[in-house]
Design a protein around this motif. Structure first.
Motif, PDB file in Angstrom:
ATOM      1  N   PRO A  24       0.623  -1.136   0.151  1.00 25.58           N
ATOM      2  CA  PRO A  24       0.000   0.069  -0.023  1.00 25.58           C
ATOM      3  C   PRO A  24       1.124   1.201  -0.083  1.00 25.58           C
ATOM      4  N   GLY A  25       0.244   2.325  -0.658  1.00 24.89           N
ATOM      5  CA  GLY A  25       1.104   3.723  -0.620  1.00 24.89           C
ATOM      6  C   GLY A  25       1.812   3.781  -1.775  1.00 24.89           C
ATOM      7  N   SER A  26       1.904   2.707  -2.779  1.00 30.93           N
ATOM      8  CA  SER A  26       2.792   2.842  -3.975  1.00 30.93           C
ATOM      9  C   SER A  26       2.157   4.025  -4.739  1.00 30.93           C
ATOM     10  N   SER A  27       2.612   5.040  -5.385  1.00 29.27           N
ATOM     11  CA  SER A  27       2.430   5.848  -6.063  1.00 29.27           C
ATOM     12  C   SER A  27       1.872   5.526  -7.764  1.00 29.27           C
ATOM     13  N   GLN A 154     -28.631  -2.851   5.639  1.00 31.62           N
ATOM     14  CA  GLN A 154     -27.676  -1.753   6.224  1.00 31.62           C
ATOM     15  C   GLN A 154     -27.257  -0.804   5.334  1.00 31.62           C
ATOM     16  N   PRO A 155     -26.937   0.459   5.619  1.00 33.53           N
ATOM     17  CA  PRO A 155     -26.622   1.579   4.626  1.00 33.53           C
ATOM     18  C   PRO A 155     -25.057   1.265   4.546  1.00 33.53           C
ATOM     19  N   LEU A 156     -24.456   1.752   3.426  1.00 35.58           N
ATOM     20  CA  LEU A 156     -23.170   1.863   3.272  1.00 35.58           C
ATOM     21  C   LEU A 156     -22.626   2.828   4.389  1.00 35.58           C
ATOM     22  N   LYS A 157     -21.423   2.382   5.122  1.00 36.14           N
ATOM     23  CA  LYS A 157     -20.984   3.089   6.388  1.00 36.14           C
ATOM     24  C   LYS A 157     -20.028   4.324   5.734  1.00 36.14           C
ATOM     25  N   TRP A 158     -19.864   5.187   6.590  1.00 37.23           N
ATOM     26  CA  TRP A 158     -19.210   6.503   5.923  1.00 37.23           C
ATOM     27  C   TRP A 158     -17.877   6.170   5.776  1.00 37.23           C
ATOM     28  N   PRO A 159     -16.986   5.536   6.298  1.00 32.21           N
ATOM     29  CA  PRO A 159     -15.693   5.227   5.897  1.00 32.21           C
ATOM     30  C   PRO A 159     -15.598   4.649   4.591  1.00 32.21           C
ATOM     31  N   MET A 160     -16.629   3.647   4.283  1.00 31.69           N
ATOM     32  CA  MET A 160     -16.630   3.116   3.071  1.00 31.69           C
ATOM     33  C   MET A 160     -16.975   3.946   1.875  1.00 31.69           C
ATOM     34  N   ARG A 161     -17.594   4.829   2.006  1.00 30.02           N
ATOM     35  CA  ARG A 161     -18.051   5.919   1.130  1.00 30.02           C
ATOM     36  C   ARG A 161     -16.965   6.712   0.830  1.00 30.02           C
ATOM     37  N   LEU A 162     -16.247   7.134   1.894  1.00 29.79           N
ATOM     38  CA  LEU A 162     -14.886   7.791   1.659  1.00 29.79           C
ATOM     39  C   LEU A 162     -13.987   6.953   0.799  1.00 29.79           C
ATOM     40  N   ARG A 163     -13.779   5.864   1.231  1.00 29.27           N
ATOM     41  CA  ARG A 163     -12.892   4.673   0.291  1.00 29.27           C
ATOM     42  C   ARG A 163     -13.384   4.908  -1.159  1.00 29.27           C
ATOM     43  N   VAL A 164     -14.624   4.430  -1.383  1.00 24.75           N
ATOM     44  CA  VAL A 164     -15.166   4.722  -2.768  1.00 24.75           C
ATOM     45  C   VAL A 164     -14.684   5.763  -3.515  1.00 24.75           C
ATOM     46  N   ALA A 165     -15.121   6.719  -2.782  1.00 27.59           N
ATOM     47  CA  ALA A 165     -14.440   8.187  -3.567  1.00 27.59           C
ATOM     48  C   ALA A 165     -13.168   8.418  -3.824  1.00 27.59           C
ATOM     49  N   LEU A 166     -12.266   7.818  -2.734  1.00 26.40           N
ATOM     50  CA  LEU A 166     -10.880   7.927  -3.073  1.00 26.40           C
ATOM     51  C   LEU A 166     -10.400   6.770  -4.135  1.00 26.40           C
ATOM     52  N   TYR A 167     -11.014   5.874  -4.021  1.00 23.61           N
ATOM     53  CA  TYR A 167     -10.352   4.553  -5.031  1.00 23.61           C
ATOM     54  C   TYR A 167     -10.885   5.023  -6.431  1.00 23.61           C
ATOM     55  N   THR A 321      -8.480   3.116   7.696  1.00 20.79           N
ATOM     56  CA  THR A 321      -7.718   2.755   6.694  1.00 20.79           C
ATOM     57  C   THR A 321      -7.184   1.483   6.881  1.00 20.79           C
ATOM     58  N   GLU A 322      -7.153   0.876   7.983  1.00 17.25           N
ATOM     59  CA  GLU A 322      -6.500  -0.298   8.241  1.00 17.25           C
ATOM     60  C   GLU A 322      -7.743  -1.548   8.341  1.00 17.25           C
ATOM     61  N   VAL A 323      -8.747  -1.149   8.070  1.00 20.93           N
ATOM     62  CA  VAL A 323      -9.837  -2.175   8.245  1.00 20.93           C
ATOM     63  C   VAL A 323     -10.152  -2.486   6.692  1.00 20.93           C
ATOM     64  N   PRO A 324     -10.197  -3.631   6.515  1.00 21.20           N
ATOM     65  CA  PRO A 324     -10.416  -4.459   5.007  1.00 21.20           C
ATOM     66  C   PRO A 324     -11.940  -3.838   4.640  1.00 21.20           C
ATOM     67  N   SER A 325     -12.117  -3.779   3.340  1.00 17.79           N
ATOM     68  CA  SER A 325     -13.488  -3.230   2.744  1.00 17.79           C
ATOM     69  C   SER A 325     -14.516  -4.298   3.081  1.00 17.79           C
ATOM     70  N   LEU A 326     -14.059  -5.695   2.940  1.00 14.87           N
ATOM     71  CA  LEU A 326     -14.868  -6.538   3.495  1.00 14.87           C
ATOM     72  C   LEU A 326     -15.583  -6.432   4.999  1.00 14.87           C
ATOM     73  N   ALA A 327     -14.554  -5.994   5.898  1.00 12.84           N
ATOM     74  CA  ALA A 327     -15.072  -5.643   7.048  1.00 12.84           C
ATOM     75  C   ALA A 327     -15.876  -4.505   7.315  1.00 12.84           C
ATOM     76  N   LEU A 328     -15.559  -3.480   6.525  1.00 14.12           N
ATOM     77  CA  LEU A 328     -16.301  -2.233   6.597  1.00 14.12           C
ATOM     78  C   LEU A 328     -17.710  -2.358   5.916  1.00 14.12           C
ATOM     79  N   MET A 329     -17.870  -3.281   5.175  1.00 12.50           N
ATOM     80  CA  MET A 329     -19.392  -3.576   4.629  1.00 12.50           C
ATOM     81  C   MET A 329     -20.084  -4.525   5.549  1.00 12.50           C
ATOM     82  N   ALA A 330     -19.188  -5.130   6.570  1.00 17.27           N
ATOM     83  CA  ALA A 330     -19.844  -6.084   7.507  1.00 17.27           C
ATOM     84  C   ALA A 330     -20.505  -7.190   6.974  1.00 17.27           C
ATOM     85  N   ILE A 331     -19.957  -7.834   5.927  1.00 18.69           N
ATOM     86  CA  ILE A 331     -20.319  -9.169   5.244  1.00 18.69           C
ATOM     87  C   ILE A 331     -19.189 -10.092   5.176  1.00 18.69           C
ATOM     88  N   ASP A 332     -19.554 -11.452   5.241  1.00 19.62           N
ATOM     89  CA  ASP A 332     -18.455 -12.461   5.085  1.00 19.62           C
ATOM     90  C   ASP A 332     -18.655 -12.544   3.506  1.00 19.62           C
TER      91      ASP A 332
END
Length: 497
Positions: A24-27, A154-167, A321-332
């Motif tokens: 992570p963090g590679s330009s 459940q609705p998409l969590k705020w940190p996940m929405r920010l991650r979507v925007a950044l990605y 940022t350390e939480v995987p997307s899968l966990a942020l969306m609270a699903i297996d």
């Protein structure tokens, strides 16, 4: 509309042009991802038609994951190649979509050179006879539209929405750095989730002649201003479309930019935020996202930021940022979509809008009355003692009388008077005036009213169906069918609740 198209990681083909993931963090956005990603992409290649027929069971309807319109259908199929368990997405174009074989191959090969973990990458193409097909990674976990607008648990969590925007911003920056700054119809359906629930931008939008700046099809209310004036898009137009997605992420609704900017100018950005997120993010973060969106939505293209500047702004907002997307969306894992089941049969009103049966629409709108904005009606009744409100209510009554009598010009005049009074919004009034405009062959005005009905009553499927009717009239069949599906999903959800 809602198509998932990309797939699980592919094993290395062993050639030197494959790309390896880095930490992570590679330009280098070609390699942006986790340290555990030690796999490589295969090279872009040309497939034989028989290979893709076998992969999709003869282009079976059971494997269709999306399709657009009837006049120029571009159908996407899920498939599995014979040489392993690799899933692919196969986009099959209408015979007339790419008459120039060389142009199709050149476009496909250019897009196929892109490799990024922010993209659902293009893996190959097929050009045999009149067949034109694209092959991409298959994304198993639905679209942003599904998770943002049609969520069930459940609705998409705020940190996940920010991650979507950044990605997404990183995907656009990467494409721009590779000379592919134009993108065809950027919207929430183009953002897909991979097996780890990381958001990816569909590579298909990089095709369809978008390099010439002439091919840009979307809902007119969300179209960049310069396209409305010149019929062409430029790199800054894609930033405008990105701004509309930021509004989607903030509000959980598809709000017309003009309406959102009015609220922003009045410093009422809280009215834009998704009520499901109340208490889950700071006002400062919300205000900053609104600021970024408003910069992207500037009327003058030169005043909009670059994709690189947007990436920098969004990177500073990232949470967990350390939480995987899968966990942020609270699903297996995500269950298979129910979209197809819910939209197999349209409701009578939706069916009337799909057929453009204006007489049937009129009859059903009249019978429905004002039940869908009952609260506004009750409040009017309670406050009738003011002369202004009484005048407004009388104007609406005159409109209703004209509407019942099919005096559509008279209804437009009376409803317009009620709306311009500005005392109390009514989704039903907008819906009825929308139909009156359709009866008078004023489709653009009808679309505006249908969208205002949606803004006034966001959970009212009728507003979406009427937008579909207006879009059909404007000849925008792809968008109309997407709106019909959105309305069906909303209607099914309201019935379950």
């Amino acid at each position: 509309m809602g198509a998932c198209y990309s797939c699980s990681w592919f094993p290395s083909c062993g050639c030197r042009c494959c790309f390896k993931s880095k930490i992570p963090g590679s330009s280098d956005l070609e390699n942006q991802g986790g340290e555990s990603d030690k796999l490589k992409w295969p090279c872009f290649r040309e497939y034989k038609l028989d290979e893709l027929k076998n992969a999709t069971d003869g282009f079976s309807v059971e494997n269709v994951v999306s399709e657009h319109g009837e006049k120029a259908p571009n159908v996407v199929y899920k498939g599995k190649l014979a040489d392993g368990d690799r899933l692919i997405a196969v986009k099959r174009f209408n015979k007339s979509a790419w008459p120039d074989t060389r142009q199709f191959l050149d476009e496909a090969k250019t897009v196929g050179q892109l490799r990024s973990q922010r993209l659902a990458n293009l893996l190959g193409c097929c050009c045999e006879g009149e067949e034109r097909l694209l092959v991409a990674e298959f994304m198993p976990n639905e679209t942003l539209s599904k998770h943002l607008f049609h969520w069930e648990s459940q609705p998409l969590k705020w940190p996940m929405r920010l991650r979507v925007a950044l990605y997404l911003a990183q995907a656009l920056e990467y494409c721009s750095s590779k000379g592919r700054s134009l993108y065809h119809d950027l919207n929430a359906y183009r953002i897909l989730f991979d097996q780890d629930c990381n958001p990816r931008l569909s590579c298909f939008g990089l095709m369809k002649n978008s390099r010439d700046g002439k091919s840009y099809s979307t809902n007119l209310a969300f179209t960049p201003p310069e396209y409305m004036k010149t019929g062409r898009v430029i790199a800054e137009s894609i930033i405008y479309s990105f701004g509309t997605i930021l509004l989607d992420l903030l509000s959980g609704k598809h709000i017309p930019p003009s309406h959102a900017l009015d609220l922003i100018r009045e410093k009422n950005f809280q009215m834009l935020t998704d009520s499901c997120l109340e208490g889950h993010f700071s006002n400062d973060d919300g205000a900053e996202l609104v600021k970024i969106a408003s910069r992207c939505l500037q009327y003058e293209p030169r005043e909009r930021p670059t994709a690189k500047a947007v990436v920098a702004s969004l990177a500073a907002l990232q949470k967990q940022t350390e939480v995987p997307s899968l966990a942020l969306m609270a699903i297996d894992h995500l269950p298979p979509t129910e979209d197809a089941k819910e939209t197999d049969s349209l409701s009578p009103f939706a069916e009337a809008c799909s057929r453009m049966d204006l007489t049937a629409i009129h009859e059903m709108l009249e019978k429905a009355g004002y039940k869908d904005d009952e609260g506004a009606t009750n409040e009017l009744s309670f406050q009738m003692w003011t002369s202004q409100l009484q005048d407004a209510l009388n104007g609406r009554k005159r409109g209703d009388t004209a509407f019942r009598a099919k005096d559509f010009n008279g209804a437009i005049e009376s409803y317009t008077s009620y709306i311009e009074n500005g005392t109390m919004g009514s989704a039903t009034v907008y819906a009825r005036r929308c139909l009156c405009y359709l009866m008078n062959n004023k489709a653009q005005e009808a679309l505006g009213d249908a969208m205002q009905a949606q803004v006034t009553s966001p959970d009212w499927s009728t507003a979406l169906y009427l937008q579909a009717a207006a879009l059909f009239t404007l000849g925008m069949e792809n968008d109309a069918r997407e709106m019909l599906k959105d309305g069906s999903l909303m209607e099914a959800k309201s019935k379950r609740n």
